[in-house]
Design a protein around this motif. Sequence first.
Motif, PDB file in Angstrom:
ATOM      1  N   ARG A 157      39.970  50.792  50.292  1.00 10.86           N
ATOM      2  CA  ARG A 157      38.947  49.917  49.360  1.00 10.86           C
ATOM      3  C   ARG A 157      39.207  49.857  48.024  1.00 10.86           C
ATOM      4  N   SER A 158      40.434  50.921  47.676  1.00  7.40           N
ATOM      5  CA  SER A 158      40.881  50.799  45.534  1.00  7.40           C
ATOM      6  C   SER A 158      41.455  49.600  46.157  1.00  7.40           C
ATOM      7  N   SER A 211      42.007  46.763  48.027  1.00 11.86           N
ATOM      8  CA  SER A 211      41.118  45.926  48.139  1.00 11.86           C
ATOM      9  C   SER A 211      40.498  45.330  46.896  1.00 11.86           C
ATOM     10  N   GLU A 212      39.759  45.947  46.244  1.00 11.44           N
ATOM     11  CA  GLU A 212      39.835  45.768  44.760  1.00 11.44           C
ATOM     12  C   GLU A 212      40.788  44.811  43.424  1.00 11.44           C
ATOM     13  N   SER A 244      32.075  44.382  42.921  1.00 16.34           N
ATOM     14  CA  SER A 244      32.675  44.305  44.230  1.00 16.34           C
ATOM     15  C   SER A 244      32.587  42.779  44.747  1.00 16.34           C
ATOM     16  N   THR A 245      32.355  42.909  45.931  1.00 20.63           N
ATOM     17  CA  THR A 245      32.433  41.219  46.893  1.00 20.63           C
ATOM     18  C   THR A 245      30.145  40.940  46.170  1.00 20.63           C
ATOM     19  N   ARG A 291      31.024  54.862  49.105  1.00 16.23           N
ATOM     20  CA  ARG A 291      32.554  54.742  48.470  1.00 16.23           C
ATOM     21  C   ARG A 291      32.784  56.478  48.079  1.00 16.23           C
ATOM     22  N   ILE A 343      37.034  50.410  41.637  1.00 20.48           N
ATOM     23  CA  ILE A 343      35.976  48.925  41.796  1.00 20.48           C
ATOM     24  C   ILE A 343      35.852  47.499  40.571  1.00 20.48           C
ATOM     25  N   ARG A 344      35.688  46.401  41.610  1.00 17.04           N
ATOM     26  CA  ARG A 344      35.732  45.359  41.004  1.00 17.04           C
ATOM     27  C   ARG A 344      34.430  44.971  39.666  1.00 17.04           C
ATOM     28  N   ILE A 371      38.412  46.512  36.227  1.00 17.11           N
ATOM     29  CA  ILE A 371      38.686  47.525  37.272  1.00 17.11           C
ATOM     30  C   ILE A 371      38.016  49.185  36.608  1.00 17.11           C
TER      31      ILE A 371
END
Length: 605
Positions: A108-109, A111-112, A457-458, A478, A484-485, A495
């Motif tokens: 997940r990290s 991916s961000e 995130s998204t 999480r 996370i963005r 970030i």
Amino acid sequence: MDKRRVQNIVLILIGILLLVYGSCTSSPPSEPASPVWELRLQELRNMVERDPQRAIYLLGAVRYQYNLSQEDLDEVSALSEKAIQGLQQALMTAFQEERWQEALSYYRSLSEIKRLPKDFPEIVILSLKKARAELAKGKNLEAFLTLVTILDQSEGNTSIPTEEIEPFFTKALEEKRRSLARYLYSWMESKGKGPVISKEEKASLFLPESPPEMIQGVATVIVDRGIRFEKGRGVPEWVVGSAFFIDPSGLLVTNYHVIESEVDPSYKGYSRLYIRLGDASTPRIPARVVGYDYFLDLAVIKAEVTPSYVFSILPAKDPVVGDRVYAIGSPAGLEKTVTSGIISSTSRRLLQIGTVYQLDAAINHGNSGGPVVDEKGNLLGVVFAGIEQFEGINFMIPLRWLRYALPAMLQGGMAERPWLGFSVEESREGLRLQYLFPASSGRDYRFTEDTMIRHISTADLSGAENRIGRTQEILYERQPGELIRVEDIKGESYILQLSKRPKTPFLEALEKDIKERVIAPLFGFNLEYIGQELFVKRYTVKRVVRGSVADEMGLTPQDSLAIHGLEVDKENKVAYLDVTVKKKKMGYLESSMRIPVYLETTDTL
């Protein structure tokens, strides 16, 4: 000294100055590095090896903290790349060693920051491997939870082979989890490859859940707190609640507030936990707390008993207002009572995290922790509260939040939850920062109050409904430490690193920060200092947050306000602000007010 000698000395000095200037212009010396920056840089170099995830976040933040030379910026970029490669390697190692929880966290990290290793399996495949490993180890409940989450989040994904699902279906049948087996059968059949079972087995599988069956999966929870003395007389003190089985091994779900004395370190009295499967004539069975989620008022307990019915934690279609529901529990200790009602609202924000459903089914003391089901017997949520003074106003925690909470609770102890350390309010553009808590990673990026956040995130937060609830849902799955963005309204991307959420954020903030800064987000107004009268500071109200305590108390912009004191009741988690106010709409006549506020607010991320 004669005139000629003075002229010679002046010429010599001018020559020396010219030489110095010439040497400076031909070869300019670099500005000496700050000792503070050198120490920081060395710390970051060490952290890249030790904790690449944190190093990525901190190396991004230093650009906002220091005025760096190009040489320093180049080194920061090189260290960032090294940290990213270190995190990629950590992911690969966790994957190879089958440490699935860690692997998913690293995934997940990465991916961000959009730096997943090339050709690495999708998160669906990674999660499926985790579920298979849990099933192989006999952690069936954990395996089912992982699998159900995969199937729910991957609707329409064709990369999941149906043969991978069949072992879970077989195990669900063995454990008589009919609802789960039915769900898995329907999923496989929708892909054109349903498992082979007889007509009789299929007919039995698709029989609806009956109330008499479900009642057998509900227990009464009793917490014996010993004897309380009142006016010289001993009075037995018991807490009574409800719980329901979620696993054949004897695991049950209930409310945290029912079993609080079992795990609260501040409670010094006697406490023993039991469950009872029948009426008052049946024996009490000793139980223990496995884990709990303070923020969602949920707990998992265990008793050495094999239940005759187990509730399945499945993806459930969100109910709509007006849907009929049934609550099962032990109101006033009356075991296995079923009451019915309708969903009155689906978006009440009463807990620190998430939204809850309001229902009008009769709920009383003793119902807490019991299941709520729909007309088909599908589990919808967990009863947790009612308003005593008003009949028919009761609340339940939605099933999806229980599903998010269970994996961490099953690991034991208090479930740690991640957060950004923000207090926010909703606006049309997104989420407006009201306050940055002392340990917030946003402080390292120089975030300020009034920063407008558009993406986390998204998730696009502009124009969405229930922005706070949606964002809390994104964060909840999480783990502390993940990256996370966050993107602001200007399109600037940052970030940040998630940290461990404190039990009562504002209580901690009042102990660590200037009280005047904490008052604004807690009570819902922005103040501007205008001066001091004797020993009292006076402010002008600049803005009032709609729906806040200040709004409810009738405060408006341009009111004049003096703060006389702030009292904090830690035990009940309430703060009281003593003020004198000159309200504009009342002709600036002065009045005194004591404004109470609950410290466990619903607007923190």
